[in-house]
Design a protein around this motif. Structure first.
Motif, PDB file in Angstrom:
ATOM      1  N   ALA A 473       0.836  -1.212   0.000  1.00  0.00           N
ATOM      2  CA  ALA A 473       0.000   0.000   0.000  1.00  0.00           C
ATOM      3  C   ALA A 473       0.865   1.253   0.000  1.00  0.00           C
ATOM      4  CB  ALA A 473      -0.915  -0.007   1.215  1.00  0.00           C
ATOM      5  N   ASN A 474       1.926   1.238   0.797  1.00  0.00           N
ATOM      6  CA  ASN A 474       2.817   2.393   0.880  1.00  0.00           C
ATOM      7  C   ASN A 474       3.490   2.651  -0.465  1.00  0.00           C
ATOM      8  OD1 ASN A 474       3.868   4.464   2.481  1.00  0.00           O
ATOM      9  ND2 ASN A 474       5.809   3.370   2.670  1.00  0.00           N
ATOM     10  N   LYS A 477       1.021   4.075  -2.838  1.00  0.00           N
ATOM     11  CA  LYS A 477       0.757   5.492  -2.547  1.00  0.00           C
ATOM     12  C   LYS A 477       1.831   6.368  -3.193  1.00  0.00           C
ATOM     13  CE  LYS A 477       0.327   8.726   1.292  1.00  0.00           C
ATOM     14  NZ  LYS A 477       0.382   8.904   2.739  1.00  0.00           N
ATOM     15  N   ASN A 478       3.100   5.965  -3.011  1.00  0.00           N
ATOM     16  CA  ASN A 478       4.201   6.746  -3.592  1.00  0.00           C
ATOM     17  C   ASN A 478       4.088   6.805  -5.108  1.00  0.00           C
ATOM     18  OD1 ASN A 478       5.198   7.165  -1.047  1.00  0.00           O
ATOM     19  ND2 ASN A 478       6.602   5.423  -1.091  1.00  0.00           N
ATOM     20  N   GLN A 480       1.351   6.509  -6.825  1.00  0.00           N
ATOM     21  CA  GLN A 480       0.185   7.328  -7.153  1.00  0.00           C
ATOM     22  C   GLN A 480       0.533   8.816  -7.098  1.00  0.00           C
ATOM     23  OE1 GLN A 480      -2.642   6.530  -8.300  1.00  0.00           O
ATOM     24  NE2 GLN A 480      -3.703   8.452  -8.116  1.00  0.00           N
ATOM     25  N   ILE A 481       1.306   9.214  -6.073  1.00  0.00           N
ATOM     26  CA  ILE A 481       1.716  10.629  -5.946  1.00  0.00           C
ATOM     27  C   ILE A 481       2.564  11.022  -7.158  1.00  0.00           C
ATOM     28  CG2 ILE A 481       3.148  12.219  -4.585  1.00  0.00           C
ATOM     29  CD1 ILE A 481       2.186  10.649  -2.069  1.00  0.00           C
ATOM     30  N   SER A 642      -5.884   0.472  -2.338  1.00  0.00           N
ATOM     31  CA  SER A 642      -5.435   1.211  -3.533  1.00  0.00           C
ATOM     32  C   SER A 642      -6.318   2.439  -3.749  1.00  0.00           C
ATOM     33  CB  SER A 642      -5.476   0.264  -4.735  1.00  0.00           C
ATOM     34  OG  SER A 642      -5.934   0.897  -5.871  1.00  0.00           O
ATOM     35  N   VAL A 645      -5.658   5.021  -1.042  1.00  0.00           N
ATOM     36  CA  VAL A 645      -4.363   5.673  -1.286  1.00  0.00           C
ATOM     37  C   VAL A 645      -4.556   6.783  -2.316  1.00  0.00           C
ATOM     38  CG1 VAL A 645      -2.150   5.321  -2.439  1.00  0.00           C
ATOM     39  CG2 VAL A 645      -2.849   3.762  -0.644  1.00  0.00           C
ATOM     40  N   GLN A 646      -5.244   6.437  -3.423  1.00  0.00           N
ATOM     41  CA  GLN A 646      -5.470   7.437  -4.478  1.00  0.00           C
ATOM     42  C   GLN A 646      -6.288   8.606  -3.942  1.00  0.00           C
ATOM     43  OE1 GLN A 646      -7.303   5.325  -7.711  1.00  0.00           O
ATOM     44  NE2 GLN A 646      -5.405   4.386  -8.358  1.00  0.00           N
ATOM     45  N   SER A 648      -6.587   9.564  -0.780  1.00  0.00           N
ATOM     46  CA  SER A 648      -5.846  10.362   0.224  1.00  0.00           C
ATOM     47  C   SER A 648      -4.916  11.356  -0.476  1.00  0.00           C
ATOM     48  CB  SER A 648      -5.058   9.455   1.164  1.00  0.00           C
ATOM     49  OG  SER A 648      -3.984   8.853   0.479  1.00  0.00           O
ATOM     50  N   VAL A 649      -4.340  10.924  -1.608  1.00  0.00           N
ATOM     51  CA  VAL A 649      -3.500  11.842  -2.401  1.00  0.00           C
ATOM     52  C   VAL A 649      -4.383  12.996  -2.899  1.00  0.00           C
ATOM     53  CG1 VAL A 649      -2.113  12.082  -4.496  1.00  0.00           C
ATOM     54  CG2 VAL A 649      -1.869  10.038  -3.094  1.00  0.00           C
TER      55      VAL A 649
END
Length: 1295
Positions: A473-474, A477-478, A480-481, A642, A645-646, A648-649
């Motif tokens: 997940a981490n 996230k990276n 996705q950013i 997923s 994560v998207q 939260s970004v």
């Protein structure tokens, strides 16, 4: 209870252990009556809540509501008669004869009251009353059968005496039959909706949504959508076919609700610090003020609390529906367990049919709950998107200059297009946060019941995988950013390119800029490839997870005790439970493997732990059912992570934007007690940086005066006007304006609308005034040239007007606005000198239309200065001199210097040198100054003579007039015949510069699919299909292998045979895992290659298009292609197409397995297939066209947004922000009008397809019951457990 009724409450021998079952009289008169009554009393508060929140009132009295009240009154009177009869009856009576009628009377009175108040509060439908009467009718069917049976027995008995028996038994029979008929009639009446209320909060629309007038039953099954689907099937849908938006879903309703809570949140976070907070003070001499600054920065607000408060209630109700659905999910494996037991043991035949019916009933109830849950979640998502787009637009209109430097138009468009959409995607699955753990816990509980502590071994595997999931997940996230950063950069670059496309083409810079865009795209593709490897890895892990869980669980089970036998019931119920948990792995790019891998490890553990643990059909297939339930939350977790994560970004990006600094409304005050309309005292201003642009400004401008502001380039003239408009940051001092303002900026801002609309700018049309202004602003000759006159559509940024024409339209807009104060930022520099003189005389000057208004004119036109009442001279951001023209000349100061410098630089074509000379001769008395002026004039003349007539005289303010005179002469010199011919040829089409975006109609052409597959690569596409076939082969093989194992009694005693079965099962599981991994990787890479190729083609074609395309296509439309559509290519299309292939094979595999188990199923599959075919044909035709309409309606949102952002200062100056916000919201609403039916289409399809799936479950179970004597328990478990998983698969296939 026996004493309460005077008879036994429950008797197993008449209800269960019999061939003709029925309930006892006591049970029928208590439990079956009390349950519906209790339901109404418990949930009546919900109906009251809906009534209180209803916006409408007073449904007129009609046949329907009067009939409901009459029938409710009749059924109440009948029950009172029953009570009176019981009281007056001479024979033996019991408490049940009094209590049950009293409960019924109270409940029916409550039902009548609810009917009455529903009418008063405008509630056309009551779901509560429908369900109550439905339960009341259904729960009385057993008693109806009992009463008929007893009556027939009485009539058939030889000693039947009619007169004697009438008193009690016959009265009860007649009374109950009347009661049941009335109950059925009231239920039928509740299947219809009441008429429209008389008092409505919102006026009725021309095309209201049919949902409002639909009955509860119609809403439940989305039957009201049938006519729309039929229309979409008959012909391609158009905008005129769509309904109006439901009033509660419009921007006007949704946005204020969100903004109310958002503003509260902002206010709360920016409250004054407590008195003991560290503060520092600074004294400003210039403004004679002390500024206090708090030691603590303002806490940034988050959009999440505001979203929760605004839309949480609907979401919560949806969550309750989800909870009920989750609990019902676990009923099916228990029924499956009973069904397998029924096949393997000698039980009455009616039980088998009961189990089959229960499976169908539970599945259908789940279908309806799930459909309503998703419907509500999509609505919440829709409202969140509407609210966020509206809030982002409003924020963009008030951003300060500092905040503007940090964000570009491209980035803000991405916030609207991508980030707001992320919320819609997340909301649907957000409940999995609690739902997944609940389902896993329940599945493990039921697995414990079947397999005992062996389940803990499988649970350990899940716990071990949690940190693995965290790492993934981490990483996701990276990625996705990074992906969003690259996307922003690319959209920003494209936005800049499209804005400057003329310059690019002029210098032939296309290749280098194309390379720059493709370089950013390469970075995006690199991140996408990393995501593909990550997805393949997670797919592998989550494919192994269930496989390991079940393997270890079953191995532990069979090895832990000699008495543990793996029966078909155990195996397949466990597998079904796992399957239900894992199901939406199918949704994921992490396609998790099907039933068997989950089961394998558990079965292996079960049989290996102890030689006495035997795998029979009951153990195997009950476990399979439970494993299948586990599949859903297990697979959903990675997808949810997923999505979260998207989102939260996206939350961080939107929060950063929404917390951006705003223009301070206190920069400008509007104190009406001031004498003069315009005032600045001790003003110091900056553009948001540390350096102050304007210093020590003191200005007072009297009412109805014409004031000029002059100065050399960069002296701060435009900044001074911006200070009056509140656009600059006020460091110190005071600014005051009184009255309405009109503003003509230096760079004219023109909207993509007709020329007339640009001038009217939202004001009502006054023909006489309009024509006067057209004449005064020298626009009459232009209207004659333009093809459609004032109805000619102007392209984005006034693309089809010359610089001078744009400036005159901007001027006409200001004049038509009829404001009190006018700011002209050098409007005459863009027009020819004779046109400038005409405009000054007719509009701005002492004789012009605006003679009675307060006017501030920034100008370099020296000829106009004499007619100004006052002149302010700016030098290095300070007012160096002020006074009348004569006073300033006499001072021989900065003004005189400016005149000399300007005369030396000016071009004779632009300024009338002779006129200036004549003016100065009359005014300048000082000989020295006169000599300087003469030298400057002669220098200019000699320079003009030495250069060619086309030379560009360097103006102080370099704004081109775009050879406007030449253009007019050129058009005028064309022969009248030719002009007439041209206009005849083009007709009215010439007025329309920008064509509205067209959407395709009909089915998607094969060429489109072919092109996409070709872009992926035929080899990769073929390999995906082959690997899917291999995967399904392994899946079916493992299930058939399991069925054989659980039916093989020899495996119970022979450990060698047991190990052989276990090894074979493990091999099938591993085959699925590896084929899944390779397929996921190959297809992901293929889809990325396709996205890269198609984007490259898009960019190359864009750069090679002629200028005409960019003149006639709105910027937002092109941005929509390169932002949202490319995002679809990158993320949504690969996922959807892979799902399509996987689901198609899964459906084929399911039908193959059920047909193999029960060949008679093939007879039913033909009508089911035909039904399925028609449902999907209707859906695809409608949904496809809705998607196209939605896509087309999205572009205007971005076009209007981009246009508004570039004209924020003008919009604010004219104080028309509400109108632009309203326009933006109308465009969003229209987009939602196209989007809402596609949500309903999804639900309409889901209900119908799941019912098709439920029929498959019903027939698979029925045929298993009918073939009881010829089928093994293993095959029954196999067939029904597969059928249970087919419903959602069918659903996803069509979608």
């Amino acid at each position: 209870m026996d004493e309460f009724c005077g008879s036994e409450f429950w008797n197993n021998s008449v209800t269960w252990e019999t061939d003709s079952p029925h309930f006892t009289r006591c049970f029928e008169q208590t439990v079956l009556v009390w349950i519906p009554c209790a339901f109404l009393w418990i949930f009546a508060a919900l109906d009251v809540f809906y009534m209180r929140n209803s916006k409408d009132r007073n449904i007129p009295k009609g046949i329907l509501n009067i009939s409901k009240l009459i029938l409710t009154a009749l059924i109440t009177i009948l029950t009172i008669c029953d009570l009176v009869y019981a009281i007056t009856y001479k024979g033996e009576t019991f408490p049940v004869n009094f209590y049950t009628p009293v409960i019924k009377i109270a409940t029916f009175i409550l039902a009548g009251v609810l009917v009455h108040f529903n009418r008063l509060y405008g509630m056309r439908v009551s779901g509560l009353l429908f369900i109550f009467w439905f339960l009341m009718t259904v729960f009385h069917i057993p008693r109806l059968l009992t009463e008929i049976r007893l009556n027939n027995n009485r009539v058939d008995s030889e000693d039947f005496d009619y007169q004697e028996s009438f008193d009690s038994e016959h009265y009860n029979f007649v009374s109950f039959i009347i009661f049941f008929v009335l109950s059925c009639l009231i239920l039928i009446l509740n299947c219809f909706a009441d008429s429209q209320p008389q008092d409505m909060k919102y006026p009725p629309s021309d095309k209201p949504c049919p949902e409002a007038s639909a009955s509860f039953l119609s809403r439940l099954f989305f039957h009201w959508f049938d006519s729309f689907v039929w229309l979409g099937y008959r012909r391609p849908l158009e905008n005129k076919d769509l309904w109006s938006m439901n009033a509660e879903d419009t921007s006007a309703e949704v946005a204020p609700r969100f903004l109310k809570y958002w503003n509260q949140s902002v206010a709360k976070n920016s409250q004054v610090e407590p008195y003991n907070a560290v503060q520092s003070a600074s004294f400003k001499k210039s403004s004679a003020s002390i500024n206090f600054t708090s030691g603590k920065a303002k806490k940034p607000s988050s959009i999440l609390p505001a979203l929760v408060k605004a839309f949480g209630a609907t979401f919560l109700f949806g969550s309750v529906l989800k909870l009920v659905n989750d609990l019902l999910t676990f009923v099916s494996p228990q029924i499956l367990k009973l069904l397998i037991n029924f096949v393997s043991e000698d039980e009455p035949l009616w039980r088998g049919y009961l189990y089959a019916g229960l499976l169908f009933g539970v599945a259908t109830t789940q279908t309806l709950f799930l459909a309503q849950y998703f419907h509500r979640m999509f609505l919440v998502g829709l409202r969140i998107r509407t609210a966020l787009i509206s809030a982002i637009f409003r924020k963009a209109l008030v951003l300060s200059n500092v905040a503007k430097k940090e964000t570009t138009v491209g980035e803000i468009v991405n916030l609207m297009a991508v980030d707001a959409q992320r919320f819609m995607d997340l909301v649907t699955y957000l409940n999995m946060i609690w739902s997944a753990p609940l389902q896993i816990s329940l599945a493990i509980y039921f697995l414990w019941q079947i397999l005992g502590p062996s389940v803990l071994a499988g649970l350990a595997v899940m716990i071990v995988l949690i940190p693995v999931n965290g790492v993934i997940a981490n990483k996701a996230k990276n990625l996705q950013i990074k992906q969003m950063k690259n996307k922003d950069e690319r959209v920003k670059m494209m936005n800049e390119i499209l804005n400057g496309i003329k310059v690019l083409k002029l210098y032939a810079w296309e290749p280098s800029f194309e390379q720059q865009v493709l370089k950013i795209r390469d970075k995006e593709v690199h991140v996408l490839k990393q995501a593909a490897y990550l997805n393949a890895g997670t797919s592998f892990i989550w494919s192994c997870a269930p496989f390991m869980v079940s393997l270890i669980t079953f191995a532990t089970y069979v090895m832990s005790s000699n008495e543990h036998i793996l029966t078909p019931t155990r195996a397949f119920v466990c597998l079904t439970l796992f399957d239900l948990i894992r199901m939406p792995l199918a949704l994921l790019p992490l396609l998790i493997v099907y039933i068997i891998e989950v089961a394998l490890s558990t079965f292996a553990t079960y049989v290996l732990v102890d030689d006495n643990n035997i795998l029979d059909a009951k153990t195997a297939f009950t476990s399979l059912a439970l494993f299948n339930i586990l599949r859903f939350p297990l697979s959903m977790l990675p997808m949810l992570i997923s999505n979260m994560v998207q989102t939260s970004v996206s939350v961080k990006r939107i929060n950063k934007f929404m917390n951006g600094e705003e223009l301070d409304p206190n920069n400008v005050q509007h104190d009406t007690s001031e004498k003069n309309p315009l005032l600045i005292e001790n003003g110091t201003f900056s553009w948001g940086d540390e350096n102050s642009t304007l210093k020590n400004i003191n200005m007072q401008i009297e009412s109805n005066k014409l004031v000029a502001i002059v100065g050399s380039v960069g002296s701060g003239k435009s900044s001074l006007i911006s200070a009056f408009l509140g656009e600059m940051e006020k460091i110190s001092g005071r600014v005051n304006t009184i009255g309405s303002i009109a503003y003509v900026p230096q760079q004219s801002w023109i909207q993509n609308a007709t020329l007339k609309d640009n001038i009217l700018f939202g004001r009502p049309f006054d023909k006489k005034r309009y024509e006067q202004i057209i004449e005064a602003c020298a626009l009459k000759p232009d209207l004659e040239i333009l093809p459609g006159g004032d109805q000619t559509e102007i392209g984005e940024k006034g693309i089809n007007l010359s610089g001078g024409q744009k400036q005159r339209v901007s001027l006409a807009r200001a004049v038509y606005n009829n404001a009190d104060i006018y700011f002209f930022d050098d409007p005459l520099s863009a027009v020819d000198s004779h046109v400038g003189k005409h405009i000054f005389d007719k509009v701005i000057g002492p004789e012009g239309i605006l003679a009675r208004k307060t006017r501030v004119l920034v100008t370099h036109g020296l000829t106009y200065l004499k007619k100004c009442d006052n002149i302010f001279v700016l030098k290095d951001g300070e007012i160096s001199e002020q006074g009348t023209h004569q006073e300033l000349l006499d001072k021989k100061g900065a003004f005189a210097e400016f005149l000399i410098q300007h005369l030396q630089e000016v071009n004779e074509d632009t300024e009338n040198i002779d006129e200036i000379k004549a003016q100065l001769e009359g005014l300048v008395t000082d000989k020295e100054l006169k000599a300087k002026f003469d030298r400057a004039i002669s220098t200019t003349r000699s320079r003009s003579d030495s250069t060619s007539s086309g030379g560009s005289g360097k103006l102080s303010r370099q704004t081109s007039s775009n050879s406007e005179t030449e253009l007019r002469h050129r058009r005028a010199s064309e022969s009248p015949a030719k002009q007439a011919d041209t206009s005849k040829q083009n007709g009215t089409q010439q007025q329309k510069l920008i064509e509205s975006e067209k959407s395709e109609t009909g089915s998607v052409k094969w060429e489109v699919y072919k092109h996409y597959l070709k872009s992926i690569g035929w080899w990769l596409a073929g390999a995906t299909v082959v690997l899917n076939m291999i995967f399904q082969g392994f899946s079916i093989g493992s299930n058939i292998w399991l069925a054989r194992w659980s039916n093989d009694d020899a495996a119970a005693n022979d450990t060698g045979k047991r190990d052989m079965y276990l090894g074979g099962y493990a091999a099938f599981g591993l085959g699925q895992v590896f084929s899944q991994f390779v397929m996921s990787l190959i297809y992901s890479l293929g889809a990325i290659f396709a996205a890269q190729k198609l984007h490259t083609v898009l960019v190359k074609n864009l750069f090679r298009l002629p200028i005409l395309f960019f003149d006639t296509t709105p910027l937002g439309r092109v941005l929509n292609r390169v932002s949202k559509d490319v995002d679809v290519l990158d993320n949504q299309l690969p996922h959807s197409s892979r799902m399509l292939v996987a689901m198609s094979f899964t459906v084929m595999a399911t039908i193959a397995v059920i047909s193999y188990s029960t060949p008679i199923f093939l007879v039913v599959i033909v009508p089911i297939a035909i039904l399925y075919y028609f449902v999907q044909r209707f859906y695809v035709a409608t949904s496809r066209q809705l998607k196209r309409l939605e896509s087309v309606s999205r572009s205007p949102i971005y076009s209007h947004f981009g246009e508004s952002i570039s004209g924020t200062s003008t919009i604010r100056a004219y104080n028309v922000e509400p109108r632009f916000i309203n326009e933006s919201e109308e465009k969003v609403d229209f987009n939602q009008v196209c989007y809402f039916p596609s949500i309903i289409a999804n639900r309409w399809l889901a209900v119908r397809l799941e019912i098709v799936g439920n029929l498959i479950i019903l027939f698979a179970a029925l045929f298993a019951v009918m073939g009881k004597n010829s089928l093994s328990p293993g095959l029954v478990g196999l067939s029904v457990s597969y059928a249970l998983s087919v419903t959602q698969t069918l659903n996803w296939l069509v979608r």
